[in-house]
Design an enzyme around this catalytic site. Sequence first.
Site, PDB file in Angstrom:
ATOM      1  CB  ILE A  13      -8.149 -20.145 -31.935  1.00  0.00           C
ATOM      2  CG1 ILE A  13      -9.666 -19.992 -31.854  1.00  0.00           C
ATOM      3  CG2 ILE A  13      -7.501 -18.767 -32.102  1.00  0.00           C
ATOM      4  CD1 ILE A  13     -10.175 -19.327 -30.596  1.00  0.00           C
ATOM      5  CG  ASP A  32      -3.418 -30.367 -29.221  1.00  0.00           C
ATOM      6  OD1 ASP A  32      -3.806 -29.303 -29.721  1.00  0.00           O
ATOM      7  OD2 ASP A  32      -4.178 -31.182 -28.655  1.00  0.00           O
ATOM      8  CB  SER A 126     -13.079 -15.833 -23.166  1.00  0.00           C
ATOM      9  OG  SER A 126     -14.448 -15.787 -23.449  1.00  0.00           O
ATOM     10  CB  THR A 128     -16.746 -15.800 -21.227  1.00  0.00           C
ATOM     11  OG1 THR A 128     -17.880 -16.398 -20.682  1.00  0.00           O
ATOM     12  CG2 THR A 128     -15.498 -16.304 -20.593  1.00  0.00           C
ATOM     13  CE1 TYR A 151     -15.013 -19.929 -21.662  1.00  0.00           C
ATOM     14  CE2 TYR A 151     -13.261 -21.562 -21.624  1.00  0.00           C
ATOM     15  CZ  TYR A 151     -13.819 -20.407 -22.142  1.00  0.00           C
ATOM     16  OH  TYR A 151     -13.172 -19.731 -23.134  1.00  0.00           O
ATOM     17  CE  LYS A 155     -10.087 -19.467 -21.542  1.00  0.00           C
ATOM     18  NZ  LYS A 155      -8.745 -19.887 -22.026  1.00  0.00           N
ATOM     19  CG  LEU A 202     -25.295 -19.656 -34.273  1.00  0.00           C
ATOM     20  CD1 LEU A 202     -26.661 -20.311 -34.076  1.00  0.00           C
ATOM     21  CD2 LEU A 202     -25.437 -18.129 -34.282  1.00  0.00           C
ATOM     22  CD  GLU A 298     -30.107 -21.069 -16.270  1.00  0.00           C
ATOM     23  OE1 GLU A 298     -31.270 -21.290 -16.632  1.00  0.00           O
ATOM     24  OE2 GLU A 298     -29.804 -20.230 -15.392  1.00  0.00           O
TER      25      GLU A 298
END
Length: 340
Positions: A13, A32, A126, A128, A151, A155, A202, A298
């Site tokens: 991104i 980076d 995220s 998430t 993780y 966030k 995916l 999971e």
Amino acid sequence: MDKILVTGGLGFIGSHTVVELQNEGYQVVIIDDLSNSSLAVLDGITSITGIKPVFEKLDLKEKTSVETFFAKHSNIKGVIHFAASKAVGESVQNPLLYYENNINTLVYILKELKKLPESSFIFSSSCTVYGQADEMPITENAPVKLAESPYGNTKQIGEEIIKDTCKISPKLKAIALRYFNPVGSHESAKIGELPIGVPQNLVPFITQTAIGIREQLSVFGDDYPTPDGTCIRDYIHVVDLAKAHVIALKRLLSSKNKTNYETFNLGTGTGSSVLEVIKSFEKVSGTKLNYKIVGRREGDVISAYANTSKANNELGWKSQLTLDDAMSSAWKWEQKVRAK
Ligand code: WQD
């Protein structure tokens, strides 16, 4: 034009956002640590925009390196902070790596920004943070739930750290962008998603299966309470996502923000199932994908897609590219990378 720091700017991104920042005339400095990217991405960015960003290889976990960097680049007007570890499964196996790399680094950067007369900070967050939200589509007011992984926890904690810091630092303006599922690649196929090792996500697994690197895609469960039984996500084209970062940054640089800490969901507003993603890929690539249905993974939530009205109305941003566009660009990128 303003000088902007992009941490993790050689990532998936990050690199797409650097291209859009340069397209808008910003001077970009990339940090980076190359732990999950490569210098070839810098060439990819340069070949798209014709402008080579300033690049510094730097480990943001080293506090003194961060202090030295900001002393050298004292005229930075804004920071877009992508640098973080992001593999859900890995975070379960190695939580301390995630807390050190995703939290310490954020604290060191915020400490430097607090020293500036004014600063704009965009945080890579995220969806998430919502876990399995109770209502679809998900708005920014949906409750932040107990994270399903270290993780996801980093966030959530990251957002809290920024919120608390903004409360006592009115000159620090921040926006947390909560991404749904970023997919696809720049139309030039000069930059794209470069998963190192076996892809967890995916779409890279689909393209690697189609090109023959992977034997077969495993679809993690088709017994969910969804129309076709597979999980639903909001797959947003990475170029749309990158453009949203530039718009959010401009909002802060021009002080159009309503408060000095805001959050926005970034998605298409449409949910797509795993089987729908596969169908889209098969349509645009003209290939039949080799996949099989296996047991659930999971930690997967059943469904997550965004209510994008806040980003549409307040940022004036709306995703433009479709799932087919994303699949087509992801496939073009995979073929380009493997042709080398
Ligand atoms: C999508 C769907 C899987 C792989 C990701 C990142 C997470 C966060 C949010 C950044 C799920 C299914 C997947 C495969 C499959 N990103 N799947 N076979 O889980 O929504 O989370 O986006 O913050 O870090 O992991 O995305 O691409 O892993 O999975 O069937 O080989 O595809 O079960 O339903 P997810 P994903």
